[in-house]
Design an enzyme around this catalytic site. Structure first.
Site, PDB file in Angstrom:
ATOM      1  N   SER A 116     -12.674  -3.442   0.232  1.00  0.00           N
ATOM      2  CA  SER A 116     -12.984  -2.847   1.539  1.00  0.00           C
ATOM      3  C   SER A 116     -14.481  -2.625   1.642  1.00  0.00           C
ATOM      4  CB  SER A 116     -12.323  -1.471   1.682  1.00  0.00           C
ATOM      5  OG  SER A 116     -10.993  -1.540   1.316  1.00  0.00           O
ATOM      6  N   ARG A 136       0.883  -1.183   0.000  1.00  0.00           N
ATOM      7  CA  ARG A 136       0.000   0.000   0.000  1.00  0.00           C
ATOM      8  C   ARG A 136       0.913   1.224   0.000  1.00  0.00           C
ATOM      9  NH1 ARG A 136      -2.299   3.314   3.930  1.00  0.00           N
ATOM     10  NH2 ARG A 136      -4.383   4.092   3.435  1.00  0.00           N
ATOM     11  N   LYS A 140      -5.084   5.924   7.967  1.00  0.00           N
ATOM     12  CA  LYS A 140      -5.943   6.326   6.846  1.00  0.00           C
ATOM     13  C   LYS A 140      -6.799   7.508   7.313  1.00  0.00           C
ATOM     14  CE  LYS A 140      -9.380   4.470   3.640  1.00  0.00           C
ATOM     15  NZ  LYS A 140      -8.869   5.110   2.428  1.00  0.00           N
TER      16      LYS A 140
END
Ligand SMILES: Cc1ncc(COP(=O)(O)OP(=O)(O)O)c(N)n1
Ligand SMILES: Cc1ncsc1CCOP(=O)(O)O
Ligand SMILES: [Mg+2]
Length: 417
Positions: free
Chosen positions: A311, A242, A340
């Protein structure tokens, strides 16, 4: 295949005497190659006797047309009308299969439950090896129902299976006729099932999901490769790159190096968001969120063998992800996170709602660390397969020690369960 009215009559009498848990009726009347497979007198018996006992009826467009006195079916709207008319004969559900519809880049089937229509879209696989696809679909639906699945679920799983089998058989050259057979046992024939030498997705690999973060690696002076190596050394069972603020060229180089590391340890490597990078490094899959490219589009790009994670924060998103062909769901933030930005916290209740709404395996994410990971797994949700962690592994000096510690906590909860 019920070639005569007499045979349908005997079957109906037997079903009345010996009721079955679920009855899937595939009215095999016209083969994909256009041959008529039953005597015209069977029509009335199908419609008036057998359909009323059926849980689902699965005609292709030619059969639907025949059942409805020869109406033409050229569009999705026609298929919907046909599904509605066939529903009136009495089955609980109707699936009108569009695999034989000409001029369509997708194989679209129309599912009808008496109230709502669902269009099930699949890839049209270019191959002559399509003999027996309808029979396989109906048998797969029956098998899924026997396992306890809901009807729409059963149909989707069956459709995915047929599509995968077609994909894996598309280049076989067997026999001479216009149609060749396809290989139902493709999963045995090529154990990788995936393209290349990779393994098909095993949901247990979600147990300890290490998700990298370039800013954290920079902070601690770790390269992406070193961080991934350390996570695997500590016992990570799946890895996701990521990397939000890295240039594409550098990302691809790092991804290729990480692929080598992961491959040699048998740990799947997924790429966050970037389908292009995943394709270029032949990663095991991609993880996407609600504002990324949809899983359906990713599936088109990656093919049936790759792993796709989505997600999801709500049951509705979980349902959509399943329909789109996702392999697993990432659900969170379970706890508050600073990794996040602006990510809502769902808590255990939100996680439970998503897990209970889906048959797909789920990995929990968001603020998970050594102090709370045990409590997540102790929820004991059967499809909750593990935890996905960023900062508690990578925003640390020694990634392998943190990973090992978390792994031993998760293992002890699993041993107690
Ligand atoms: C395993 C896992 N679950 C959830 C996410 C979050 O994905 P997304 O919502 O697309 O957010 P970004 O990670 O792209 O910021 C994930 N990456 N992994
Ligand atoms: C990517 C993502 N998606 C939901 S929460 C989250 C961040 C998880 O990071 P951390 O494990 O550091 O809380
Ligand atoms: Mg994303």
């Amino acid at each position: 295949m019920l070639p005569s009215a007499g045979i349908i009559k005997i079957l109906c009498e037997s079903l009345q005497k010996f009721p079955v848990k679920a009855l899937v009726v595939d009215p095999v009347m016209v083969s994909t190659s256009g041959d008529s497979l039953s005597d015209p007198s069977t029509l009335t018996y199908y419609r008036d006797e057998l359909f009323a006992m059926a849980d689902i009826v699965t005609p292709n467009v030619k059969e639907a047309s025949k059942l409805l006195g020869g109406v033409s079916l050229h569009t999705i709207a026609d298929m919907r009308d046909a599904a509605e008319s066939i529903y009136k004969f009495g089955p609980r559900y109707v699936l009108v299969k569009g695999g034989d519809m000409p001029d369509s880049s997708e194989a679209i089937d129309v599912f009808y439950d008496g109230k709502e229509f669902v269009e099930l879209r699949g890839h049209r696989i270019k191959t002559r090896n399509t003999h027996g696809t309808g029979c396989t679909l109906a048998s797969s639906i029956a098998a899924e129902l026997a396992k306890g699945s809901s009807m729409l679920n059963a149909v989707q799983v069956a459709k995915n299976f047929v599509e995968s089998a077609l994909h894996h058989s598309k280049d076989l050259v067997i026999g001479n006729g216009p149609q060749g057979p396809f290989d139902h046992l493709f999963r045995l024939r090529c154990p990788p099932y995936n393209i290349g030498s990779q393994q098909r997705f095993n949901p247990d690999s979600l147990f300890l999901y290490a998700v990298t973060d370039s800013r954290m690696n920079k902070r601690w002076g770790h390269s992406i490769e070193d961080a991934v190596k350390a996570a695997i050394e500590g016992g990570a069972t799946i890895v996701q790159l990521r990397e939000k603020d890295i240039e594409s060229r550098a990302f691809l180089e790092a991804a290729k190096a990480c692929m080598d590391i992961c491959k040699s340890s048998g740990v799947p490597l997924l790429i966050n968001d970037r389908v292009d990078i995943a394709l270029a490094c032949n990663a095991d899959g991609v993880h996407v969120g609600q504002s990324d490219i949809s899983a359906r589009e990713v599936r088109k790009l990656l093919g049936p063998g790759k792993i796709i994670g989505v997600s999801c924060k709500t049951p509705a998103q979980a349902e959509q992800a399943w329909r789109d062909g996702a392999d697993y769901l990432g659900c969170g933030g379970v706890f508050p996170t600073t990794t996040k930005a602006n990510n809502p916290t769902l808590g255990f209740e939100g996680l439970k709602a998503v897990c209970l709404a889906s048959k797909l395996p789920v990995v929990a994410i968001g603020g998970i660390n050594a102090t709370n990971a045990g409590s997540v797994m102790e929820l004991g949700l059967p499809n909750l397969k593990g935890v996905a962690v960023v900062s508690a592994l990578f925003d640390r000096e020694c990634v392998s020690t943190e990973t090992r510690n978390l792994r031993s906590i998760l293992t002890s909860v699993r041993c107690l369960a």
